[in-house]
Design a protein around this motif. Structure first.
Motif, PDB file in Angstrom:
ATOM      1  N   GLU A 199      18.766  30.124  15.677  1.00 46.32           N
ATOM      2  CA  GLU A 199      20.139  30.354  16.142  1.00 46.32           C
ATOM      3  C   GLU A 199      20.734  29.000  16.501  1.00 46.32           C
ATOM      4  N   VAL A 200      21.852  28.683  15.879  1.00 43.96           N
ATOM      5  CA  VAL A 200      22.456  27.357  15.999  1.00 43.96           C
ATOM      6  C   VAL A 200      23.852  27.469  16.595  1.00 43.96           C
ATOM      7  N   LEU A 201      24.131  26.603  17.537  1.00 45.49           N
ATOM      8  CA  LEU A 201      25.473  26.489  18.126  1.00 45.49           C
ATOM      9  C   LEU A 201      25.954  25.064  17.921  1.00 45.49           C
ATOM     10  N   LEU A 202      26.979  24.904  17.116  1.00 43.40           N
ATOM     11  CA  LEU A 202      27.561  23.581  16.857  1.00 43.40           C
ATOM     12  C   LEU A 202      28.944  23.530  17.485  1.00 43.40           C
ATOM     13  N   GLN A 203      29.144  22.559  18.347  1.00 45.54           N
ATOM     14  CA  GLN A 203      30.409  22.427  19.068  1.00 45.54           C
ATOM     15  C   GLN A 203      30.975  21.043  18.791  1.00 45.54           C
ATOM     16  N   VAL A 204      32.120  21.025  18.128  1.00 52.20           N
ATOM     17  CA  VAL A 204      32.766  19.755  17.791  1.00 52.20           C
ATOM     18  C   VAL A 204      34.237  19.845  18.146  1.00 52.20           C
ATOM     19  N   GLU A 205      34.819  18.687  18.387  1.00 55.50           N
ATOM     20  CA  GLU A 205      36.242  18.646  18.665  1.00 55.50           C
ATOM     21  C   GLU A 205      36.984  18.545  17.355  1.00 55.50           C
ATOM     22  N   GLU A 206      38.013  19.355  17.210  1.00 58.72           N
ATOM     23  CA  GLU A 206      38.733  19.379  15.952  1.00 58.72           C
ATOM     24  C   GLU A 206      39.333  18.026  15.650  1.00 58.72           C
ATOM     25  N   LYS A 207      39.335  17.715  14.361  1.00 57.68           N
ATOM     26  CA  LYS A 207      39.848  16.419  13.920  1.00 57.68           C
ATOM     27  C   LYS A 207      41.313  16.266  14.299  1.00 57.68           C
ATOM     28  N   GLY A 208      41.597  15.159  14.986  1.00 52.24           N
ATOM     29  CA  GLY A 208      42.968  14.862  15.359  1.00 52.24           C
ATOM     30  C   GLY A 208      43.366  15.372  16.726  1.00 52.24           C
ATOM     31  N   ASP A 209      42.436  16.125  17.397  1.00 57.51           N
ATOM     32  CA  ASP A 209      42.785  16.661  18.718  1.00 57.51           C
ATOM     33  C   ASP A 209      42.897  15.579  19.771  1.00 57.51           C
ATOM     34  N   ASN A 210      42.291  14.418  19.507  1.00 62.31           N
ATOM     35  CA  ASN A 210      42.316  13.366  20.523  1.00 62.31           C
ATOM     36  C   ASN A 210      43.536  12.467  20.394  1.00 62.31           C
TER      37      ASN A 210
END
Length: 212
Positions: free
Chosen positions: A118-129
């Motif tokens: 079971e994998v949980l990948l959490q990334v910030e969407e491109k351009g959100d910063n």
């Protein structure tokens, strides 16, 4: 009164804008189940912008000794993280370059049993910063809202990780109970076979004595 109401409305609007910014900045989390066959490698890619936080959480919930090898590489093919025979893991890092990051799970150590992860990948969407206000630009209320949203995101991640761990422990318990049950039936059959063999041997002994 009008001045006070105007100030309050401005503060409320500012707080709402800050909250929307925080919500937009909250990382997108994708949880999924990854099956890795025996002596196989499964990989997936995720496009991430430059200098963005990435969080990977995984748990082996089924198969063999509940262990897996993993590796994370950047768009240039350079290794970012790796692990050997891990039953669970949590990796946090910031990207150095933009592009597709590769996440691989290897079950090469097993020649018979597949693994379920079971994998949980959490990334910030491109351009959100882009265009974010800094802490100095925000009021204490805005900062409190931002910290609250980040705290909620962390709590959600921990809850999902605990759910993964609980599911893995349940599978371990079920597998252990299954092995114990199999051994019970095997021992019962062995005892029955041994008793039967002893009865046959005793009958042969008594029949031989009668003949004599």
């Amino acid at each position: 009164r009008r001045h006070t109401q105007t100030v309050m409305m401005k503060q409320t609007t500012t707080a709402l804008v800050a909250l929307l910014v925080v919500v937009a900045a909250v990382a997108v989390a994708d949880a999924f189940l990854l099956n890795v066959d025996a002596n196989a490698v499964e990989c997936f890619k995720e496009e991430v912008g430059e200098n963005l936080p990435v969080k990977l959480v995984f748990q082996v919930i089924q198969g063999g000794s509940f262990d897996i090898d993993f590796e994370i590489t950047n768009p240039k093919g350079e290794q970012v993280f790796n692990g050997h025979r891990e039953s669970e893991g949590k990796v946090d890092f910031y990207t150095t370059i933009a592009g597709y990051y590769k996440f691989c799970f290897s079950n090469k150590m097993s020649t018979v049993t597949g693994k379920a992860i079971e994998v949980l990948l959490q990334v910030e969407e491109k351009g959100d910063n882009l265009g974010y206000a800094t802490s100095e630009d925000l009021s204490p209320l805005d900062n409190a809202i931002r910290q609250l949203a980040e705290g909620v995101s962390d709590v959600v991640t921990v809850q999902r990780q605990m759910h993964m761990r609980d599911e893995a422990h349940q599978n371990i318990t079920l597998n252990t109970n299954r092995v114990v049950l199999y051994w019970f039936f095997f021992e019962a059959l062995l005892i029955v076979a041994l008793v039967g063999w002893q009865v046959i041997q005793l009958r042969k002994i008594f029949e031989t004595k009668r003949v004599v």
